[in-house]
Structure formats: structure tokens, C-alpha cells
Design an enzyme around this catalytic site. Structure first.
Site, PDB file in Angstrom:
ATOM      1  N   LYS A 153      49.274   8.949 106.624  1.00  0.00           N
ATOM      2  CA  LYS A 153      47.988   9.655 107.173  1.00  0.00           C
ATOM      3  C   LYS A 153      48.232   9.654 108.639  1.00  0.00           C
ATOM      4  O   LYS A 153      47.927  10.703 109.408  1.00  0.00           O
ATOM      5  CB  LYS A 153      46.824   9.268 106.744  1.00  0.00           C
ATOM      6  CG  LYS A 153      46.564   9.656 105.277  1.00  0.00           C
ATOM      7  CD  LYS A 153      45.332   8.848 104.696  1.00  0.00           C
ATOM      8  CE  LYS A 153      45.505   7.501 104.604  1.00  0.00           C
ATOM      9  NZ  LYS A 153      44.772   6.453 104.528  1.00  0.00           N
TER      10      LYS A 153
ATOM     11  N   ARG B  10      35.897   8.114 101.297  1.00  0.00           N
ATOM     12  CA  ARG B  10      36.646   7.298 100.683  1.00  0.00           C
ATOM     13  C   ARG B  10      36.222   7.605  99.171  1.00  0.00           C
ATOM     14  O   ARG B  10      36.922   6.801  98.294  1.00  0.00           O
ATOM     15  CB  ARG B  10      36.760   5.872 100.984  1.00  0.00           C
ATOM     16  CG  ARG B  10      38.028   5.505 101.723  1.00  0.00           C
ATOM     17  CD  ARG B  10      37.871   4.397 102.524  1.00  0.00           C
ATOM     18  NE  ARG B  10      38.974   3.615 102.606  1.00  0.00           N
ATOM     19  CZ  ARG B  10      39.837   3.681 103.504  1.00  0.00           C
ATOM     20  NH1 ARG B  10      39.481   4.512 104.674  1.00  0.00           N
ATOM     21  NH2 ARG B  10      40.877   2.828 103.944  1.00  0.00           N
TER      22      ARG B  10
ATOM     23  N   ARG C  38      54.848  -2.321 108.863  1.00  0.00           N
ATOM     24  CA  ARG C  38      53.915  -1.805 109.734  1.00  0.00           C
ATOM     25  C   ARG C  38      53.313  -2.595 110.733  1.00  0.00           C
ATOM     26  O   ARG C  38      53.239  -3.861 110.585  1.00  0.00           O
ATOM     27  CB  ARG C  38      52.720  -1.342 108.665  1.00  0.00           C
ATOM     28  CG  ARG C  38      51.959  -0.009 109.015  1.00  0.00           C
ATOM     29  CD  ARG C  38      51.290   0.631 107.978  1.00  0.00           C
ATOM     30  NE  ARG C  38      49.981  -0.027 107.708  1.00  0.00           N
ATOM     31  CZ  ARG C  38      48.957   0.637 107.580  1.00  0.00           C
ATOM     32  NH1 ARG C  38      49.025   2.041 107.377  1.00  0.00           N
ATOM     33  NH2 ARG C  38      47.812  -0.127 107.291  1.00  0.00           N
TER      34      ARG C  38
ATOM     35  N   ARG D 166      48.333  -5.960 110.996  1.00  0.00           N
ATOM     36  CA  ARG D 166      46.891  -6.053 111.140  1.00  0.00           C
ATOM     37  C   ARG D 166      46.539  -7.062 109.938  1.00  0.00           C
ATOM     38  O   ARG D 166      46.982  -7.326 108.961  1.00  0.00           O
ATOM     39  CB  ARG D 166      46.284  -4.815 110.331  1.00  0.00           C
ATOM     40  CG  ARG D 166      45.704  -3.887 111.267  1.00  0.00           C
ATOM     41  CD  ARG D 166      45.665  -2.364 111.034  1.00  0.00           C
ATOM     42  NE  ARG D 166      44.982  -2.082 109.569  1.00  0.00           N
ATOM     43  CZ  ARG D 166      44.831  -1.077 109.150  1.00  0.00           C
ATOM     44  NH1 ARG D 166      45.106  -0.063 109.637  1.00  0.00           N
ATOM     45  NH2 ARG D 166      44.049  -0.836 107.932  1.00  0.00           N
TER      46      ARG D 166
ATOM     47  N   ARG E  92      42.923  -3.562  98.492  1.00  0.00           N
ATOM     48  CA  ARG E  92      42.560  -2.405  99.097  1.00  0.00           C
ATOM     49  C   ARG E  92      42.842  -1.304  98.428  1.00  0.00           C
ATOM     50  O   ARG E  92      42.383  -0.282  98.280  1.00  0.00           O
ATOM     51  CB  ARG E  92      43.197  -2.482 100.637  1.00  0.00           C
ATOM     52  CG  ARG E  92      42.411  -3.006 101.807  1.00  0.00           C
ATOM     53  CD  ARG E  92      43.116  -3.054 103.000  1.00  0.00           C
ATOM     54  NE  ARG E  92      43.325  -1.694 103.732  1.00  0.00           N
ATOM     55  CZ  ARG E  92      43.973  -1.452 104.567  1.00  0.00           C
ATOM     56  NH1 ARG E  92      44.998  -2.366 105.047  1.00  0.00           N
ATOM     57  NH2 ARG E  92      43.893  -0.298 105.306  1.00  0.00           N
TER      58      ARG E  92
END
Ligand code: AMP
Length: 218
Positions: free
Chosen positions: A18, A93, A127, A159, A170
Site C-alpha cells: 500500500k 479498517r 521491511r 518497526r 495484526r
């Protein structure tokens, strides 16, 4: 380029691309990207009571309560730069948030990026992000200098909520909410399901072809 309004929503699981796709579209159409996760992380870095609360939600991977995200997104959408259009990422969401958004504004395009859990877990491991909001992938979108942000020159990091246990949580939350969200948007004729596995460029072209059917260059 099409003169139509461009109020665009993206949703998809973590690491479905995204950030990358919204960045490319924003550049192409001169639109602001409103990324809920980034807005929340910015707020969580302030020295306020709210920041402390937000920080604990973000670190755990749990969703931040609706009344808080709604307040933040509403304030952001009211800014002048969003009047002609915007790209929303990370909000709504779930169904409750989608219904709240509908009361604030109407969307012109809704893109769902689809990626399996297995592929998500593989992608997240590589990532990296920067405090300025830029995101990288060691294989697909590496920084020019190792561990250094191309945009601001600061050191990249992983992160907290990209740690394996948090990612699983998540994903679980995403899967719980996605069916109702998809059903809600599928009823609208401006919803497009996009396979998130091809190359960045191919996906970008596909998305542009939905917004600008007459443009073939992407
Ligand atoms: P993201 O950067 O979009 O993956 O979001 C990171 C984290 O921010 C999520 O795991 C949630 O804790 C929080 N968050 C982002 N968007 C929302 C939202 N629309 N509603 C509630 N929490 C959110």
C-alpha cells in the site's frame, strides 16, 4: 489525464504494498497520501497523554479505538490539500469506520490489495522504515545506501510492530475485519480487487488503468 475527482481508498494486509502504490499514485496525480498508521505514529511521538496511550496500542498491534482515529482522520481530511482529492490508506479498517467515513466523504475509487498470509510474513521480514515515513524492502525496494533513508538521510529501522508475534496478531485482526469491509465496498461499482504479487510497476499500471482507462502508459 482524467479530470474526475480522485478520492481514493486503499486497503490490504500489512506489507501488501500500500505504501509503495499510494506513493506512486500520489506522485502521478499530485494527491496527498493520508496514511492512518503514519498519522498515529506521528501523534504517538509527541509528549502528550494521548501519545502514551497511542504508543501502547501501536506497539501491541491492537487497533486504536474508533473515536480517536476518527477524530484524527476528520481533522486531516478537513485540511485544504485534501479538498480536490486524497489517497487514504489504513482507514477505514473495519465496518464501523467505513460507515463513519461514508458520513464524512464519498470515495471515487476503492482498491483492495490481496496477498496471502504466507506471503505477508515473508515480506515483512525484509521491511525497513524511516522516521520520515518512507518505507523500504530489502529485496523489492532497497535504499540506495545500506540502512539509510533516500529521502532524509536518517538511519532505517524495523518497526516494533513488525516483530513476528505482533505481525501475526495484526494479520489476525485484519482477517477478522476484512470480510465485512470487502462486502461493504464490493457493493459499490468503484471497488477493484488487485493481486498484490506482481511487480510494483505492473500493479501501478493496473491501478492507473482503472482510474484512467484511456491512459495506457501508466
Ligand atoms: P499501519 O501502519 O497501517 O500498519 O498501522 C499501524 C498500527 O496503527 C495498527 O496496527 C493499529 O494499531 C494502528 N492503526 C492504523 N490504522 C488504524 C485504524 N484505522 N483504526 C485503528 N487503529 C489503526
Amino acid at each position: 489525464m482524467s479530470k474526475k475527482n480522485k478520492k481514493i481508498l486503499f486497503f490490504g494486509p500489512v506489507a501488501s504494498g500500500k505504501d509503495t502504490q499510494t506513493f506512486l499514485l500520489a506522485k502521478k496525480y499530485c494527491l496527498p497520501v493520508i496514511a492512518m498508521g503514519n498519522l498515529l505514529r506521528e501523534q504517538a511521538e509527541q509528549k502528550t497523554q494521548l501519545a502514551k496511550k497511542l504508543f501502547s496500542y501501536l506497539k501491541s498491534g491492537n487497533l486504536v479505538p474508533d473515536y480517536l482515529v476518527l477524530k484524527i482522520v476528520q481533522k486531516r481530511l478537513a485540511k485544504k490539500d485534501s479538498k480536490a482529492g486524497f489517497i487514504l490508506d489504513g482507514f477505514p479498517r473495519d465496518l464501523v469506520q467505513a460507515r463513519s467515513l461514508e458520513k464524512i466523504t464519498k470515495l471515487d475509487y476503492v482498491f483492495e490489495l490481496k496477498l496471502s498470509n504466507q506471503e505477508v510474513l515473508k515480506r515483512v521480514a525484509d521491511r525497513r522504515i524511516c522516521h520520515c515515513g518512507a518505507t523500504y524492502h530489502l529485496k523489492f525496494k532497497p535504499p540506495q545506501r545500506k540502512d539509510i533513508c533516500d529521502k532524509c538521510g536518517k538511519r532505517l529501522f524495523i518497526r516494533d510492530d513488525d516483530q513476528p508475534a505482533v505481525i501475526k496478531k495484526r494479520l489476525q485482526i485484519y482477517q477478522q475485519n476484512i470480510k465485512a469491509l470487502r462486502r461493504f465496498y464490493q457493493k459499490q461499482k468503484n471497488y477493484y480487487l488487485i493481486d498484490a504479487r506482481p511487480s510494483i510497476e505492473e500493479i501501478h499500471k493496473k491501478i492507473v488503468s482503472k482510474i484512467d482507462p484511456e491512459s495506457s502508459s501508466g
